[in-house]
Design a protein around this motif. Structure first.
Motif, PDB file in Angstrom:
ATOM      1  N   HIS A   6      -2.320  10.556  17.492  1.00 19.60           N
ATOM      2  CA  HIS A   6      -1.322  11.619  17.456  1.00 19.60           C
ATOM      3  C   HIS A   6       0.095  11.084  17.253  1.00 19.60           C
ATOM      4  CE1 HIS A   6      -3.622  15.299  18.326  1.00 19.60           C
ATOM      5  NE2 HIS A   6      -4.487  14.460  18.874  1.00 19.60           N
ATOM      6  N   ASP A   7       0.316   9.786  17.478  1.00 17.81           N
ATOM      7  CA  ASP A   7       1.648   9.235  17.199  1.00 17.81           C
ATOM      8  C   ASP A   7       1.722   8.602  15.813  1.00 17.81           C
ATOM      9  OD1 ASP A   7       0.312   6.806  17.506  1.00 17.81           O
ATOM     10  OD2 ASP A   7       1.999   5.858  18.545  1.00 17.81           O
ATOM     11  N   PRO A  45       0.151  19.309  16.779  1.00 19.98           N
ATOM     12  CA  PRO A  45      -0.102  19.203  18.224  1.00 19.98           C
ATOM     13  C   PRO A  45       1.140  18.870  19.042  1.00 19.98           C
ATOM     14  CG  PRO A  45      -1.829  18.097  16.998  1.00 19.98           C
ATOM     15  CD  PRO A  45      -0.768  18.439  16.004  1.00 19.98           C
ATOM     16  N   GLY A  46       1.950  17.942  18.614  1.00 18.94           N
ATOM     17  CA  GLY A  46       3.141  17.573  19.370  1.00 18.94           C
ATOM     18  C   GLY A  46       4.399  18.265  18.923  1.00 18.94           C
ATOM     19  N   ASN A  47       4.309  19.063  17.829  1.00 18.79           N
ATOM     20  CA  ASN A  47       5.461  19.780  17.274  1.00 18.79           C
ATOM     21  C   ASN A  47       6.594  18.828  16.912  1.00 18.79           C
ATOM     22  OD1 ASN A  47       6.590  22.117  16.299  1.00 18.79           O
ATOM     23  ND2 ASN A  47       7.479  22.746  18.260  1.00 18.79           N
ATOM     24  N   ARG A  48       6.227  17.624  16.451  1.00 19.91           N
ATOM     25  CA  ARG A  48       7.181  16.628  15.976  1.00 19.91           C
ATOM     26  C   ARG A  48       6.642  16.039  14.672  1.00 19.91           C
ATOM     27  NH1 ARG A  48       9.608  18.466  19.676  1.00 19.91           N
ATOM     28  NH2 ARG A  48      10.840  17.436  21.297  1.00 19.91           N
ATOM     29  N   ALA A  49       7.540  15.712  13.760  1.00 18.79           N
ATOM     30  CA  ALA A  49       7.115  15.061  12.526  1.00 18.79           C
ATOM     31  C   ALA A  49       6.451  13.725  12.861  1.00 18.79           C
ATOM     32  CB  ALA A  49       8.305  14.851  11.600  1.00 18.79           C
ATOM     33  N   VAL A  50       5.350  13.423  12.199  1.00 23.91           N
ATOM     34  CA  VAL A  50       4.603  12.188  12.434  1.00 23.91           C
ATOM     35  C   VAL A  50       4.614  11.362  11.158  1.00 23.91           C
ATOM     36  CG1 VAL A  50       2.335  11.203  12.928  1.00 23.91           C
ATOM     37  CG2 VAL A  50       3.127  13.212  14.198  1.00 23.91           C
ATOM     38  N   GLU A  51       5.019  10.117  11.271  1.00 23.42           N
ATOM     39  CA  GLU A  51       5.025   9.195  10.139  1.00 23.42           C
ATOM     40  C   GLU A  51       3.891   8.200  10.344  1.00 23.42           C
ATOM     41  OE1 GLU A  51       6.252   8.056   6.482  1.00 23.42           O
ATOM     42  OE2 GLU A  51       7.364   9.538   7.649  1.00 23.42           O
ATOM     43  N   PRO A  52       2.780   8.329   9.623  1.00 24.00           N
ATOM     44  CA  PRO A  52       1.686   7.367   9.814  1.00 24.00           C
ATOM     45  C   PRO A  52       2.152   5.936   9.572  1.00 24.00           C
ATOM     46  CG  PRO A  52       0.926   9.252   8.562  1.00 24.00           C
ATOM     47  CD  PRO A  52       2.420   9.389   8.658  1.00 24.00           C
ATOM     48  N   TYR A  53       1.664   5.009  10.391  1.00 19.96           N
ATOM     49  CA  TYR A  53       2.069   3.603  10.262  1.00 19.96           C
ATOM     50  C   TYR A  53       0.864   2.709  10.466  1.00 19.96           C
ATOM     51  CZ  TYR A  53       2.117   3.481  15.420  1.00 19.96           C
ATOM     52  OH  TYR A  53       1.773   3.559  16.752  1.00 19.96           O
ATOM     53  N   VAL A  54       0.911   1.531   9.837  1.00 18.23           N
ATOM     54  CA  VAL A  54      -0.208   0.588   9.904  1.00 18.23           C
ATOM     55  C   VAL A  54       0.196  -0.754  10.507  1.00 18.23           C
ATOM     56  CG1 VAL A  54      -1.526   1.573   7.989  1.00 18.23           C
ATOM     57  CG2 VAL A  54       0.254  -0.117   7.514  1.00 18.23           C
ATOM     58  N   VAL A  55       1.482  -0.979  10.771  1.00 17.29           N
ATOM     59  CA  VAL A  55       1.958  -2.260  11.297  1.00 17.29           C
ATOM     60  C   VAL A  55       2.592  -2.051  12.666  1.00 17.29           C
ATOM     61  CG1 VAL A  55       3.576  -4.178  10.970  1.00 17.29           C
ATOM     62  CG2 VAL A  55       2.318  -3.249   9.008  1.00 17.29           C
ATOM     63  N   ARG A  56       2.089  -2.787  13.652  1.00 20.14           N
ATOM     64  CA  ARG A  56       2.687  -2.759  14.984  1.00 20.14           C
ATOM     65  C   ARG A  56       3.714  -3.872  15.155  1.00 20.14           C
ATOM     66  NH1 ARG A  56       0.592   0.566  18.667  1.00 20.14           N
ATOM     67  NH2 ARG A  56      -1.484   1.438  18.342  1.00 20.14           N
ATOM     68  N   GLN A 107       7.712   8.573  18.691  1.00 22.30           N
ATOM     69  CA  GLN A 107       9.081   8.525  18.191  1.00 22.30           C
ATOM     70  C   GLN A 107       9.765   9.882  18.395  1.00 22.30           C
ATOM     71  OE1 GLN A 107      10.108   5.322  16.920  1.00 22.30           O
ATOM     72  NE2 GLN A 107       8.188   5.057  18.027  1.00 22.30           N
ATOM     73  N   ALA A 108      11.012   9.830  18.801  1.00 26.01           N
ATOM     74  CA  ALA A 108      11.771  11.068  19.039  1.00 26.01           C
ATOM     75  C   ALA A 108      12.078  11.752  17.714  1.00 26.01           C
ATOM     76  CB  ALA A 108      13.057  10.749  19.778  1.00 26.01           C
ATOM     77  N   GLY A 109      12.265  13.051  17.778  1.00 28.09           N
ATOM     78  CA  GLY A 109      12.604  13.806  16.581  1.00 28.09           C
ATOM     79  C   GLY A 109      12.675  15.274  16.901  1.00 28.09           C
ATOM     80  N   PRO A 110      13.272  16.067  16.024  1.00 28.97           N
ATOM     81  CA  PRO A 110      13.378  17.507  16.278  1.00 28.97           C
ATOM     82  C   PRO A 110      12.029  18.194  16.159  1.00 28.97           C
ATOM     83  CG  PRO A 110      14.141  16.984  14.068  1.00 28.97           C
ATOM     84  CD  PRO A 110      13.864  15.670  14.735  1.00 28.97           C
ATOM     85  N   GLN A 111      11.915  19.355  16.780  1.00 33.34           N
ATOM     86  CA  GLN A 111      10.705  20.156  16.632  1.00 33.34           C
ATOM     87  C   GLN A 111      10.590  20.640  15.192  1.00 33.34           C
ATOM     88  OE1 GLN A 111      11.015  23.312  19.537  1.00 33.34           O
ATOM     89  NE2 GLN A 111      10.149  22.032  21.162  1.00 33.34           N
ATOM     90  N   VAL A 112       9.359  20.629  14.672  1.00 31.18           N
ATOM     91  CA  VAL A 112       9.173  21.072  13.288  1.00 31.18           C
ATOM     92  C   VAL A 112       9.025  22.588  13.207  1.00 31.18           C
ATOM     93  CG1 VAL A 112       8.195  18.881  12.525  1.00 31.18           C
ATOM     94  CG2 VAL A 112       6.685  20.652  13.401  1.00 31.18           C
ATOM     95  N   LEU A 113       8.550  23.214  14.283  1.00 30.59           N
ATOM     96  CA  LEU A 113       8.364  24.657  14.329  1.00 30.59           C
ATOM     97  C   LEU A 113       8.909  25.187  15.658  1.00 30.59           C
ATOM     98  CD1 LEU A 113       4.632  24.895  13.123  1.00 30.59           C
ATOM     99  CD2 LEU A 113       6.666  25.341  11.730  1.00 30.59           C
TER     100      LEU A 113
END
Length: 737
Positions: free
Chosen positions: A350-351, A489-500, A517-523
């Motif tokens: 979800h993150d 689900p979290g009402n936040r934009a999610v940027e998929p990432y592959v590197v930790r 990651q913090a960010g504004p609500q999308v809806l």
């Protein structure tokens, strides 16, 4: 007259025969004079030809050679989320081996197998050449005749072509190198320049690649294996051919015995314990897609740094293997019958951490990644944005809408069912993927309002300005569509990432911040809750029923015109998974919709992952009461560690004592800090304050004692004492004095 005599002209021995004899004699003299002159002339011509050839070879030697190679991009070891390496990219270089610090086991092994008279000849070994010719002709052993100096000349200056010119230049350069460099300098440069397979250039890189340690820590068996790779590194690389690599290592050990470069005890120990690889076999083909993705992202994050790097990815190996199996199984079962050539699957948390990514049917046949690169029509998946905009505009899941004919210019969209059902709720329209309702909503809300919601949720592609965009006639990647669904689900934009994280051995170059990651609500909160309601209804009552599990699933099907693309993206409490199927040439499939093959692939992947998780979970047991006789169970410590000395670490605010080690400070503690290099250390408490700690799968107590970084404590196990004894024999660390 009667007293006189006359000799006839024809009589033998007469005056007329004398000129002939004189002529024959003169001819013989001239011939005897010209014979050495012809020989001298022939030798002169031969000398001119040879000198001309040598001069030609000399002037054709590349000026500058390879002594200062161009800097190459960083080589990468790619690690899964648990720290296990799963791929290597680029050419590894390691640390240069210095002439005064060549590891003895490696020196003995390489000299024995490659050039046993290395320390006796002057660059060209005529005796070795004769021995090699004899063995190649009269025995089954194939032996080369090039000295280490000649091989270095070829590596630094020449090509690998097999020609008389190249061999001559090689000999010239070998003689020149022997006048300029010491034997130790020649051997060190050779060890740093040779290729050992699996992307490892140089002995230190090979030691780290295959055994997870620097060249200075190699055992005799490990050194023998590396020495054996030089002649055929690609064919014998132990990641590809471990049996062949060990057979070649046994040949090296035999030569070491024959030449007296190792004693009987060392050889017996090496033969009894074949080296254990600290890296996995050659990368599995299916992981190529995510390996490409991780490599590209790591290079973007750290830039063109020409040093060896380790990249910790988000990959879950078990889920990746499962995803590959499920996709292959369904394509094998239904592909030909339903005219489906390709499929892609992507699973994220979800993150946004990418747990698994299958970019196509066969990486060997096509490296095109259908997760990140393929732009396909999302079909009804696009309705996510239209309905989200409607909910933001005041609609509710129970709001009434009407399924009826719609005409926009000369375009009249129809439904998959072929008819119209009249009044229904918004929930029913979304669950049944009713096209006419989606188009009506899109028209009433306006293109810009819908696309604004889409951009907030993660859609990056530009959509065409045509009415049919409401039904997904634009193009998007599986990556961005999964990201858009993950924002719900979290009402936040999610940027998929592959590197930790990305690290060099001595420092961390990039570390992704932990947590969402913090960010504004999308809806709006109301719209977000309404959207979850609609997505749940698709799987519960609508087109996504094939994805149902025994726990809540929310998702959406998508099918483009003429069944050219079919999608299902669904989510559970812990994962979001997207599936696409179709053909690279955009040809139609045979009746495949998002609710059929993609939903079934999704179901099997998530269901089997759930079952595996349940099987791995320990069975619940009743914990015994804690008493003075029964100590309370202490959880292992895990995290970045600071080295106090080689037996004492600090993890967070806790001091941790390694079991079986008396620690040292100074250079030994610094070396241990470099070995850990910012990686997480896991420490299991053993009682009495002692801990068994490991990093990257290696026991730290063993690492310290086997490298002479400390002494064995009184409570050290027999295995740890054996590590200390080995370091003593090799005069490593504190034992070198």
């Amino acid at each position: 007259m009667s007293g006189s005599s006359a000799t006839p002209a024809s009589a033998p021995g007469g005056a007329s025969s004398r000129p002939r004899r004189v002529l024959r004699g003169a001819t013989g003299i001239l011939r005897s004079l010209f014979r050495p002159m012809r020989l001298l002339l022939g030798l002169s011509v031969l000398a001119v030809v040879v000198l001309g050839f040598l001069g030609w070879c000399l002037i054709r030697i590349p000026v500058g050679g390879g002594m200062a190679p161009e800097a190459s991009p960083a080589s990468l070891i790619l690690e899964a989320r648990d720290g296990a390496a799963f791929a290597a990219r680029g050419s590894l270089h390691g640390d240069p081996i210095q002439p005064e610090a060549i590891p003895k086991p490696l020196m003995d092994a390489v000299v024995a197998i490659e050039d046993r008279r290395f320390f006796d000849h002057k660059g060209i070994d005529l005796r070795g050449l004769a021995r090699a010719m004899f063995r190649n002709v009269f025995t089954s052993r194939t032996e080369g005749a090039s000295t280490i100096t000649q091989q270095l000349a070829r590596l630094l200056y020449l090509s690998q072509e097999r020609s008389l010119v190249r061999k001559t230049q090689e000999a010239m350069l070998a003689l020149w190198l022997e006048t300029r460099l010491s034997k130790e300098e020649i051997l060190a440069r050779y060890l740093n320049a040779a290729y050992f397979g699996a992307g490892a250039t140089g002995a230190d890189a090979a030691a780290r690649r295959y055994f997870g340690k620097p060249a200075g820590e190699l055992t005799l068996g490990e050194a023998a294996m590396l020495a054996g790779l030089v002649r055929a590194p690609s064919a014998l690389a132990p990641t590809r051919n471990p049996e062949g690599a060990w057979r070649r290592a046994e040949v090296v050990l035999s030569v070491l015995e024959e030449t007296g470069r190792a004693d009987t005890t060392q050889l017996a120990a090496a033969r009894a314990a074949p080296p254990a690889l600290r890296t996995p076999p050659e990368m599995q083909p299916g992981r190529g897609y995510i390996a490409d993705w991780v490599e590209a992202e790591a290079r973007r994050l750290v830039g063109p740094i020409p040093i060896d790097l380790a990249v910790r990815s988000t990959l879950d190996p078990a889920l990746q293997d499962l995803a590959e199996r499920v996709v292959a199984r369904w394509l094998e079962r239904e592909g030909a019958r339903q005219k489906v050539g390709q499929a892609a699957l992507m699973a994220i948390t979800h993150d946004g951490a990418v747990l698994a990514a299958v970019g196509g049917r066969d990486y060997a046949a096509s490296q095109f990644n259908r997760v990140t690169q393929a732009r396909r029509q999302p079909g009804s998946l696009f309705k996510l944005f239209t309905y989200a905009a409607a909910l933001e505009n005041g609609a509710r899941p129970d709001s009434t809408v009407v399924d009826r004919p719609v005409q926009i210019g000369d375009w009249s969209p129809g439904n998959a069912s072929g008819g119209y059902r009249g009044a229904m709720t918004l929930r029913q329209a979304f669950a049944g993927s009713v096209n006419t309702v989606a188009v009506q909503l899109f028209q009433s809300l306006g293109r810009e309002r819908v696309l604004d919601v889409a951009r907030r949720m993660g859609l990056r592609s530009t959509m065409p300005e045509v009415p049919s965009v409401a039904l997904g006639s634009g193009e998007a990647t599986l990556l961005e569509m999964v990201a858009a669904f993950a924002s719900i689900p979290g009402n936040r934009a999610v940027e998929p990432y592959v590197v930790r994280g990305v690290r060099a051995r001595d420092r961390t170059l990039y570390a992704r911040p932990e947590g969402p990651q913090a960010g504004p609500q999308v809806l709006s909160p109301t719209a977000q809750q309404g959207m979850l309601d609609l997505l749940l209804s698709v799987v519960r009552d609508g087109t996504g029923r094939a994805a149902r599990l025994d726990r809540p699933v929310a998702g959406k099907t998508g099918t483009s015109q003429d069944n050219r693309d079919a999608w299902f993206i669904g989510m559970t409490a812990d994962v979001i998974v997207g599936v696409w199927v179709g053909n690279d040439d955009n040809s139609p499939m045979q009746g495949v919709t998002g609710g059929s093959l993609p939903a079934r692939i999704w179901h099997d992947f998530v269901d089997e992952a759930d079952r595996a998780k349940t099987a791995e979970a320990p069975l619940p047991t009743q914990a015994p009461a804690t008493t003075a006789e029964t100590p309370r169970q202490v959880a292992p410590l895990r995290g970045p560690a600071r080295v106090i000395d080689t037996a004492t670490l600090r993890i967070g605010d806790r001091a941790v004592q390694l079991t079986g080690v008396v620690g040292m400070r100074g250079e030994y503690a610094e070396s241990m800090e470099s070995f850990i290099a910012g990686r997480d250390v896991t420490c299991e408490p053993l009682g009495d304050g002692a801990h068994r700690c490991a990093v990257g799968g290696r026991d730290l107590s063993e690492v310290v004692l086997s490298n002479g970084g400390g002494r064995a404590a009184a409570d050290a196990s027999p295995a740890l004492r054996a590590n200390e004894a080995a370091a003593r024999r090799e005069r490593l660390g504190i034992w070198r004095r």
